[in-house]
Design a protein around this motif. Structure first.
Motif, mmCIF file in Angstrom:
data_model
loop_
_atom_site.group_PDB
_atom_site.id
_atom_site.type_symbol
_atom_site.label_atom_id
_atom_site.label_comp_id
_atom_site.label_asym_id
_atom_site.label_seq_id
_atom_site.Cartn_x
_atom_site.Cartn_y
_atom_site.Cartn_z
ATOM 1 N N SER A 52 43.050 27.739 21.291
ATOM 2 C CA SER A 52 42.354 28.172 20.084
ATOM 3 C C SER A 52 41.137 27.307 19.784
ATOM 4 O O SER A 52 40.133 27.805 19.243
ATOM 5 N N THR B 104 38.490 28.811 21.872
ATOM 6 C CA THR B 104 38.192 30.150 21.381
ATOM 7 C C THR B 104 37.323 30.095 20.132
ATOM 8 O O THR B 104 36.371 30.863 19.979
ATOM 9 N N ASN B 105 37.620 29.164 19.231
ATOM 10 C CA ASN B 105 36.847 29.038 18.003
ATOM 11 C C ASN B 105 35.402 28.635 18.281
ATOM 12 O O ASN B 105 34.472 29.119 17.623
ATOM 13 N N LYS C 235 39.668 35.869 19.575
ATOM 14 C CA LYS C 235 40.696 35.373 20.490
ATOM 15 C C LYS C 235 41.489 36.517 21.102
ATOM 16 O O LYS C 235 41.692 36.559 22.331
#
Length: 291
Positions: free
Chosen positions: A202, A205-206, A193
């Motif tokens: 997030s 991003t994950n 990230k």
């Protein structure tokens, strides 16, 4: 005419937003005011051949990182192709993209490269005289003798420029005695990230961190050899001012020496997902230049 213009603008914006939504990207409301100019979308006639847009992803990514732009460009009537970028070595990657362009396209072509994809299009473009424009999105535009690694470290600010690579990279060895050039590198999950996608949600991003395509250290460290395509082919640059992988100052220097047309956006290294409408507009500007 105004109603038609507004309809086209909303169509492109809606599709880009819809695809981005599928990827869990939240496109800010203010982006709507910077939606693609309808003249860029509609300025073609039946007698004009639109260029094919060939998208080349970079390291630790894949073609899905261009999904919003792909949908918007298709809505504007363009043929869009995602070229395979094996990420095995600069020479082999360049040949793979050059072969793809020569055999999968007819007529004018705009090559778009993100990050390390810029290294690849800089060489691949010269293999086909139909390539009429280059678009670098947070991309490397090397000169003779420059590698992606060297350009990353040439200016301060890259989170990849560390004394201990293990603090940033995970690696997979093809064999216990494989030379470092053949090691597959991944951005560590806990660093992805901050390095790649700081402003993105997030949850997205994950997902991106889990699905990243590895690149060999050799591909990053091999210098570009030859005459770069940007010396003879017009170029456009999208520079993410919040890029923590390839410092914006270095991107500006590359764009300046290429005499490229520059658009700066408030985005991390994945400008295509953070600012899809602005990136789409730059690609359309490049495409219209050959109409």
């Amino acid at each position: 005419m105004k109603a038609h213009t507004r309809s086209l603008r909303l169509k492109v914006a809606a599709i880009a937003a819809a695809v981005a939504g599928l990827l869990a990207v939240a496109i800010p409301a203010q982006v709507s005011s910077a939606a693609v100019d309808a003249k860029h979308v509609a300025a073609s006639s039946s007698s004009t051949i639109k260029p094919t847009i060939v998208l080349v992803h970079g390291a630790w990514a894949d073609a899905s990182s261009f999904a919003p732009e792909t949908a918007a460009l298709q809505a504007a009537g363009y043929t869009v192709l995602a070229a395979p970028n094996p990420l095995r070595g600069l020479q082999t990657d360049t040949k793979a993209v050059a072969d793809f362009v020569k055999q999968r396209t007819t007529g004018p072509v705009i090559l778009v490269g993100h990050s390390y994809g810029g290294m690849v299009i800089t060489g691949a473009a010269l293999a086909d005289p139909d390539v009429k424009g280059l678009v670098y999105v947070d991309g490397y535009a090397p000169d003779n003798g420059e590698s992606a690694q060297a350009l990353t470290n040439a200016s301060p600010g890259s989170l990849l420029n560390v004394a201990d690579p293990s603090t940033v990279f995970d690696v997979v060895l093809p064999s216990p005695d494989a030379p470092q050039a053949d090691w597959d590198s991944y951005i560590r999950q806990d660093k992805f990230k901050s390095v790649f996608a700081a402003s993105l949600p997030s949850t997205l991003t994950n997902v991106l961190a889990a699905g990243q395509s590895p690149v060999t250290f050799g591909a990053l460290g091999t210098p570009f050899i030859g005459t770069p395509a940007w010396k003879t082919i017009p170029s456009w640059f999208v520079i993410g001012t919040a890029d923590r992988l390839l410092p914006p100052v270095e991107q500006r220097l590359m764009a300046q020496r290429a005499h490229g047309t520059v658009t700066e956006v408030d985005a991390p290294h994945l400008s295509m997902l953070a600012k899809p409408l602005q990136v789409t507009k730059v690609i359309l500007d490049a495409a219209r230049s050959v109409h």
